[in-house]
Design a protein around this motif. Structure first.
Motif, mmCIF file in Angstrom:
data_model
loop_
_atom_site.group_PDB
_atom_site.id
_atom_site.type_symbol
_atom_site.label_atom_id
_atom_site.label_comp_id
_atom_site.label_asym_id
_atom_site.label_seq_id
_atom_site.Cartn_x
_atom_site.Cartn_y
_atom_site.Cartn_z
ATOM 1 N N HIS A 81 -6.740 1.995 4.705
ATOM 2 C CA HIS A 81 -5.574 1.137 4.450
ATOM 3 C C HIS A 81 -4.576 1.278 5.587
ATOM 4 O O HIS A 81 -4.283 2.394 6.037
ATOM 5 C CB HIS A 81 -4.928 1.528 3.118
ATOM 6 C CG HIS A 81 -5.848 1.448 1.933
ATOM 7 N ND1 HIS A 81 -6.274 0.251 1.402
ATOM 8 C CD2 HIS A 81 -6.437 2.416 1.191
ATOM 9 C CE1 HIS A 81 -7.079 0.495 0.382
ATOM 10 N NE2 HIS A 81 -7.188 1.797 0.232
ATOM 11 N N PRO A 82 -4.034 0.133 6.047
ATOM 12 C CA PRO A 82 -4.308 -1.237 5.582
ATOM 13 C C PRO A 82 -5.596 -1.825 6.139
ATOM 14 O O PRO A 82 -5.994 -2.915 5.769
ATOM 15 C CB PRO A 82 -3.102 -2.011 6.103
ATOM 16 C CG PRO A 82 -2.698 -1.278 7.333
ATOM 17 C CD PRO A 82 -2.969 0.174 7.064
ATOM 18 N N PRO A 85 0.828 -1.206 0.000
ATOM 19 C CA PRO A 85 0.000 0.000 0.000
ATOM 20 C C PRO A 85 0.860 1.252 0.000
ATOM 21 O O PRO A 85 1.926 1.296 0.595
ATOM 22 C CB PRO A 85 -0.802 -0.125 1.313
ATOM 23 C CG PRO A 85 -0.019 -1.074 2.160
ATOM 24 C CD PRO A 85 0.653 -2.014 1.208
#
Length: 396
Positions: A156-157, A6
């Motif tokens: 995210h995550p 990410p």
């Protein structure tokens, strides 16, 4: 082929401190009003305020004006001054209250705008408020007028929400507004209901809104008990020890020792008695650091399973291939009782994700500190009556 990591975003705090233009704030709030139309409750409150103003202040002002006109007509200024005194009350209240309201409203609008820009700069989303948020934490189902505000959300995550929360209890003169800041983190699997009552933010006993039965306390190794009181459902002590390994305990001590923690269903909540979503840079740095430090350990929790679910529906059904030789039938050769036509996948030997009913919620109790405080308050309130009764007895 491995999945791409990410994207990492820098921790950007300039929107919280740099100057803002009033026009930009006004445009932001116009967009908020379009997305969040005025609710029926807000309309009712506005109508009530207008009615109270009309029934209380307007007659007073009218009475004062009538007196002033009468005094001028009679040529006696004292009469006009006497009648004008009641008009000073709403005038003073308006002179003090209206500027304070305008300044407070302007600051709230500006701080909300700053937090929204801060969320955008850090690849997060923002919502100004959510009425009665559907979260399972202990603070979210108490009282009335439940409202979450200044919500900053990341995906995210995993899903994380920073917000402020208020609710009211009581009514009339006994009405109290309770304010909290919170961080909500979505977990991979449901876990037992576990509460960490931080000792560093307590005053006269726990500051949590719920009190839990003392027999659910669990003492952990090291100096963890000097920072937190841990509660877990009876029978889940071994599960709590599995979840709170020494490295995870160290993370909580180092980063969250001033925060109360609740694990319930597939959520973890961090609670504080001041705003979590704020324009204070140091608060955001602390909370971001705390969530980041804890999040690296959540993969360990994703592997937890409740063995009680394996037997929740009674004894497991017998596999058809485990029939005895007499029940195999004439067209099928008998098989050994333990033979299987295939090897079950290893994952199928584990219970499904979830928590048995006895582990989903802690049992509540009561606090002796609260009882003592109530007795003292009642005793102090009754002292005048007691002294009066004693004086009557001695006089007789």
């Amino acid at each position: 082929m491995t999945a791409p990591a990410p994207q990492q975003h820098p921790f950007e705090t300039r929107p919280l401190t740099e100057p803002v233009h009033p026009r930009a704030v006004n445009e932001f709030w116009r967009a908020v009003k379009v997305q969040n139309p005025t609710s029926g409750t807000q309309i009712v409150i506005g109508v009530i305020f207008a009615v109270v103003f009309g029934l209380v202040f307007l007659p007073v002002i009218g009475f004062a004006l009538f007196g002033m006109i009468s005094g001028l007509a009679s040529g006696d200024p004292g009469v006009g001054a006497l009648f004008s005194l009641p008009a000073l009350i709403p005038v003073v209240l308006a002179a003090v209250g209206i500027p304070l309201f305008i300044v407070s409203r302007r600051r709230t609008r500006e701080s909300t705008y700053r937090i929204a820009r801060f969320a955008e700069a850090n690849a997060m989303t923002f919502r100004p408020f959510v009425a009665d948020p559907p979260l399972p934490g202990m603070i979210f189902h108490r009282g009335d007028a439940r409202m979450a505000s200044q919500l900053v959300r990341g995906q995210h995550p995993r899903f994380v929400e920073f917000g402020n929360y208020t609710y009211t209890t009581g009514s009339g003169k006994n009405k109290t507004t309770h304010s909290w800041g919170y961080v909500a983190v979505k977990l991979d699997v449901p876990l037992p209901n576990i509460v960490l009552d931080a000792l560093g933010n307590n005053s006269l006993g726990s500051n949590l809104p719920s009190t839990f039965s003392k027999d659910q306390r669990l003492s952990l190794e090291g100096d963890f008990d000097q920072h937190f009181t841990l509660y877990c459902p009876s029978g889940y002590e071994a599960d709590a020890l599995y979840l709170f390994t020494p490295d995870i305990m160290a993370r909580f001590i180092d980063h969250a020792a001033q925060l109360d923690v609740e694990i319930v269903d597939d959520w973890m909540f961090l609670y504080m008695r001041r705003p979590a979503s704020t324009t204070d840079v140091s608060t955001w740095a602390w909370l971001f650091g705390t969530v980041g430090a804890l999040m690296t350990k959540f993969d360990q929790w994703a592997r937890w399973r409740d063995d009680r679910l394996r037997f929740a529906q009674g004894a497991p059904a017998q596999h058809p291939s485990a029939q005895t030789p007499a029940a195999a039938g004439p067209h099928h050769p008998p098989m050994p009782p333990t033979a299987l036509p295939f090897a079950p996948p290893a994952g199928m030997l584990r219970p499904p994700p979830g928590v048995a009913p006895q582990g989903r919620r802690l049992r509540t109790g009561f606090s002796w500190v609260t009882v003592v405080v109530i007795v003292l308050i009642v005793g102090v309130a009754m002292l005048p009556q007691l002294f009066g009764l004693l004086s009557l007895l001695f006089i007789r």
